[in-house]
Design a protein around this motif. Structure first.
Motif, PDB file in Angstrom:
ATOM      1  N   LEU A  96       0.829  -1.206   0.000  1.00  0.00           N
ATOM      2  CA  LEU A  96       0.000   0.000   0.000  1.00  0.00           C
ATOM      3  C   LEU A  96       0.864   1.257   0.000  1.00  0.00           C
ATOM      4  CD1 LEU A  96      -2.767   1.354   0.178  1.00  0.00           C
ATOM      5  CD2 LEU A  96      -2.668   1.064   2.662  1.00  0.00           C
ATOM      6  N   THR A  97       2.026   1.186   0.623  1.00  0.00           N
ATOM      7  CA  THR A  97       2.936   2.338   0.640  1.00  0.00           C
ATOM      8  C   THR A  97       3.288   2.766  -0.776  1.00  0.00           C
ATOM      9  OG1 THR A  97       3.883   1.682   2.754  1.00  0.00           O
ATOM     10  CG2 THR A  97       5.220   3.127   1.380  1.00  0.00           C
ATOM     11  N   LEU A  98       3.544   1.814  -1.647  1.00  0.00           N
ATOM     12  CA  LEU A  98       3.895   2.140  -3.026  1.00  0.00           C
ATOM     13  C   LEU A  98       2.741   2.823  -3.740  1.00  0.00           C
ATOM     14  CD1 LEU A  98       6.086   0.013  -2.212  1.00  0.00           C
ATOM     15  CD2 LEU A  98       6.103  -0.668  -4.617  1.00  0.00           C
ATOM     16  N   LEU A  99       1.514   2.372  -3.468  1.00  0.00           N
ATOM     17  CA  LEU A  99       0.348   2.994  -4.096  1.00  0.00           C
ATOM     18  C   LEU A  99       0.212   4.450  -3.656  1.00  0.00           C
ATOM     19  CD1 LEU A  99      -2.333   0.155  -3.836  1.00  0.00           C
ATOM     20  CD2 LEU A  99      -0.746   0.644  -5.703  1.00  0.00           C
ATOM     21  N   VAL A 100       0.361   4.695  -2.361  1.00  0.00           N
ATOM     22  CA  VAL A 100       0.225   6.059  -1.845  1.00  0.00           C
ATOM     23  C   VAL A 100       1.376   6.934  -2.345  1.00  0.00           C
ATOM     24  CG1 VAL A 100       0.140   7.479   0.234  1.00  0.00           C
ATOM     25  CG2 VAL A 100      -1.089   5.299   0.159  1.00  0.00           C
ATOM     26  N   VAL A 101       2.584   6.383  -2.398  1.00  0.00           N
ATOM     27  CA  VAL A 101       3.722   7.136  -2.933  1.00  0.00           C
ATOM     28  C   VAL A 101       3.450   7.553  -4.375  1.00  0.00           C
ATOM     29  CG1 VAL A 101       6.106   6.887  -3.723  1.00  0.00           C
ATOM     30  CG2 VAL A 101       5.503   6.235  -1.399  1.00  0.00           C
ATOM     31  N   GLN A 102       2.901   6.650  -5.154  1.00  0.00           N
ATOM     32  CA  GLN A 102       2.573   6.994  -6.538  1.00  0.00           C
ATOM     33  C   GLN A 102       1.536   8.113  -6.592  1.00  0.00           C
ATOM     34  OE1 GLN A 102       2.175   4.404 -10.342  1.00  0.00           O
ATOM     35  NE2 GLN A 102       0.250   4.153  -9.259  1.00  0.00           N
ATOM     36  N   ASP A 103       0.537   8.046  -5.727  1.00  0.00           N
ATOM     37  CA  ASP A 103      -0.480   9.105  -5.678  1.00  0.00           C
ATOM     38  C   ASP A 103       0.151  10.455  -5.339  1.00  0.00           C
ATOM     39  OD1 ASP A 103      -2.365   7.109  -6.141  1.00  0.00           O
ATOM     40  OD2 ASP A 103      -2.733   6.794  -4.009  1.00  0.00           O
ATOM     41  N   VAL A 104       1.099  10.442  -4.411  1.00  0.00           N
ATOM     42  CA  VAL A 104       1.782  11.688  -4.022  1.00  0.00           C
ATOM     43  C   VAL A 104       2.638  12.208  -5.174  1.00  0.00           C
ATOM     44  CG1 VAL A 104       3.519  12.670  -2.475  1.00  0.00           C
ATOM     45  CG2 VAL A 104       1.749  11.155  -1.564  1.00  0.00           C
ATOM     46  N   LEU A 105       3.319  11.320  -5.882  1.00  0.00           N
ATOM     47  CA  LEU A 105       4.140  11.743  -7.022  1.00  0.00           C
ATOM     48  C   LEU A 105       3.273  12.374  -8.105  1.00  0.00           C
ATOM     49  CD1 LEU A 105       6.580   8.701  -7.215  1.00  0.00           C
ATOM     50  CD2 LEU A 105       7.185  11.042  -6.612  1.00  0.00           C
ATOM     51  N   VAL A 106       2.109  11.783  -8.349  1.00  0.00           N
ATOM     52  CA  VAL A 106       1.168  12.389  -9.296  1.00  0.00           C
ATOM     53  C   VAL A 106       0.741  13.765  -8.793  1.00  0.00           C
ATOM     54  CG1 VAL A 106      -1.168  12.210 -10.258  1.00  0.00           C
ATOM     55  CG2 VAL A 106       0.347  10.219 -10.282  1.00  0.00           C
ATOM     56  N   GLY A 107       0.429  13.857  -7.494  1.00  0.00           N
ATOM     57  CA  GLY A 107       0.024  15.136  -6.920  1.00  0.00           C
ATOM     58  C   GLY A 107       1.096  16.197  -7.049  1.00  0.00           C
ATOM     59  N   ILE A 108       2.362  15.815  -6.874  1.00  0.00           N
ATOM     60  CA  ILE A 108       3.465  16.767  -7.045  1.00  0.00           C
ATOM     61  C   ILE A 108       3.496  17.279  -8.473  1.00  0.00           C
ATOM     62  CG2 ILE A 108       5.982  16.972  -7.099  1.00  0.00           C
ATOM     63  CD1 ILE A 108       6.026  15.016  -4.708  1.00  0.00           C
ATOM     64  N   SER A 109       3.292  16.378  -9.432  1.00  0.00           N
ATOM     65  CA  SER A 109       3.282  16.812 -10.835  1.00  0.00           C
ATOM     66  C   SER A 109       2.118  17.770 -11.098  1.00  0.00           C
ATOM     67  CB  SER A 109       3.216  15.608 -11.769  1.00  0.00           C
ATOM     68  OG  SER A 109       1.925  15.021 -11.813  1.00  0.00           O
ATOM     69  N   VAL A 110       0.994  17.555 -10.422  1.00  0.00           N
ATOM     70  CA  VAL A 110      -0.157  18.465 -10.565  1.00  0.00           C
ATOM     71  C   VAL A 110       0.201  19.851 -10.051  1.00  0.00           C
ATOM     72  CG1 VAL A 110      -2.516  18.934  -9.805  1.00  0.00           C
ATOM     73  CG2 VAL A 110      -1.871  16.620 -10.501  1.00  0.00           C
ATOM     74  N   VAL A 111       0.899  19.911  -8.923  1.00  0.00           N
ATOM     75  CA  VAL A 111       1.342  21.203  -8.386  1.00  0.00           C
ATOM     76  C   VAL A 111       2.222  21.923  -9.403  1.00  0.00           C
ATOM     77  CG1 VAL A 111       2.742  22.320  -6.600  1.00  0.00           C
ATOM     78  CG2 VAL A 111       1.182  20.457  -5.980  1.00  0.00           C
TER      79      VAL A 111
END
Length: 481
Positions: A115-130
């Motif tokens: 699950l950590t990898l899934l959340v990390v991926q979500d955060v990386l996507v969010g950083i790209s959105v920023v």
């Protein structure tokens, strides 16, 4: 700085540099960053909710999350990334070249779970959105930036990547966003620095680095552009012809035969057949990527960065590569949306109407989302336990810390942090302590094993097993001798 347009001390463009230096007059830098952060946080939250429900409902589209969980576990233990899911002693860097994943090891060490990898991926996507939002707000307006950032965050390519669970390209998404944002502001040196590490994300990214170099050449940055082109091509050749074959058990780049290039000289006719195969799906892929920005991204040279990804996907003989599903389009999304920002910035007529363009993009992304993974968040069933919930948890409870288990794809990522996991379909696996199957996983070709003991003894002749669980489609055989 190479390729950076001159700007006056006050930040207003000098004469002749209006295209490169113009910035939105609306709002100060702090406001833009707050808005960008809010849009990024919203998108991260949406995808995290999606990932959480996917994880807790045991929805597993492939074995990849299990593989990457094993990779991060090995890195976190300061060991070479040997992935037993792929085979006994299999060095994963001989399959795909993604050593940059090691930067995630400290996070995994703190939270050892798939699950950590899934959340990390979500955060990386969010950083790209920023990054995308902030860039659009800087060069257009804060409102326009929020709209473009939201449309990008909800784009079908990112949705498909998150639904396909974790893949190494998640690291490339924010790096490409930062690279393209630098290209929009004509900071060519920063663009080169941001894109360079992507050669450590996946072997094909060397071609993308070379494409960034082509953009710089088009912009007139000949020395820096030429260096990127040469460096990207050398990195691609080195990883595919030297590093991957050296680390692969068969001494080859395992995916060399996926492309028409493998038969272009030996059988040109076959190469043409491969190129034309799935022509409708391939055309749909190209149109879907370009249409998501109303084809306006084509007005910017930044769009050239999509060419290598299109090239290897459209020349592949693997249908998954042409699909709108999976993770393959994730690296295209920041490129086309920031090419859009560049196009709007350069065209005064469109720039004046950029808010309407952004509103249209948001409406389009929302409409398209009804046919893509985020639509599941509107389904009540998504928040209820899976029909196999009890059996899955019971199977997990039976496998102890440090156990050796052969299983299908369903529970791989759940078991990998605490057990030695093998894919039950591989030949040459050692005899495991447990064999775990999910009769509803869909990987048995419509003929799932009915008797888990018979299945286990067929797979591992000479070993003795007893059945210790048969619940909700999950069956577990434990080795007794």
């Amino acid at each position: 700085m190479d390729g950076l347009a001159p700007v006056t001390r006050s930040g207003s463009p000098t004469v002749g540099s209006a295209a490169a230096g113009w910035q939105a007059p609306e709002g100060d830098r702090r406001t833009r960053l707050v808005v960008a952060g809010a849009v990024g946080a919203l998108v991260t939250a949406l995808y995290t909710v999606f990932s959480l429900r996917q994880w807790h409902r045991f929805e597993v589209p492939s074995w990849d999350l299990g593989i990457f969980t094993q990779v991060l576990r090995r890195y976190s233990e300061l060991q070479a990334p040997v992935v037993t899911i792929k085979g006994e002693g299999f060095m994963i860097l001989g399959d795909h070249f993604h050593p940059l994943l090691a930067v995630l090891a400290p996070v995994y060490r703190l939270f050892p779970s798939g699950l950590t990898l899934l959340v990390v991926q979500d955060v990386l996507v969010g950083i790209s959105v920023v990054i995308v939002t902030a860039c659009a707000a800087r060069h257009l307006s804060t409102v326009t930036g929020a709209g473009i950032g939201l449309a990008y965050g909800l784009s079908w390519g990112l949705q498909s990547a998150v639904a396909a669970q974790f893949h190494e390209v998640a690291l490339a998404v924010p790096l490409l966003a930062a690279c393209c944002a630098a290209l929009v502001r004509h900071d060519h040196r920063a663009a080169a620095l941001w894109v360079a590490p992507t050669v450590l994300v996946k072997e094909t990214m060397g071609l993308t680095v070379a494409a960034v170099g082509v953009v710089l050449l088009v912009r007139g940055s000949r020395r820096l552009g030429g260096s990127l082109v040469a460096g990207g091509l050398v990195a691609f050749w080195l990883t595919t012809n030297v590093i991957l074959p050296a680390l692969n058990p068969d001494g080859v780049w395992a995916y060399a035969d996926d492309s028409i290039l493998a038969v272009l000289l030996s059988d040109p006719g076959q190469a043409v057949n491969v190129l034309l195969a799935g022509a409708g799906a391939k055309l749909l892929l190209v149109l879907a990527v370009l249409a998501i920005t109303g084809f306006l991204a084509l007005r910017s040279p930044i769009e050239l960065i999509t060419v290598p990804t299109f090239a290897w996907r459209l020349t592949s003989d693997v249908p998954y590569h042409w699909s709108l599903q999976w993770h393959y389009s994730a690296v295209l999304m920041p490129v086309v949306f920031l090419a859009l920002v560049d196009a709007l910035r350069l065209l005064p007529v469109l720039r004046a109407r950029s808010r309407w363009v952004a509103a249209g993009l948001v409406a389009t992304s929302l409409a398209v989302s009804t046919h893509f993974p985020l639509a599941d968040l509107a389904e009540a069933r998504s928040y209820r336990p899976s029909a196999q919930d009890g059996g899955a948890h019971a199977a997990l409870a039976l496998v102890p810390e440090g156990g050796v288990v052969a299983t299908d794809i369903t529970l791989m990522a759940y078991l990998a942090p605490r057990a030695q996991v093998y894919w039950v379909g591989n030949e040459g696996n050692p005899v495991p302590d447990y064999v775990v199957v999910n009769r509803h996983s869909g990987v048995y070709g419509g003929n799932p094993p009915q008797d888990v003991v018979d299945y286990a003894t067929d797979k591992f002749p000479g070993a003795q097993f007893i059945e210790v669980l048969d619940e909700d489609g999950f069956a577990v055989a434990e080795r007794t001798g």
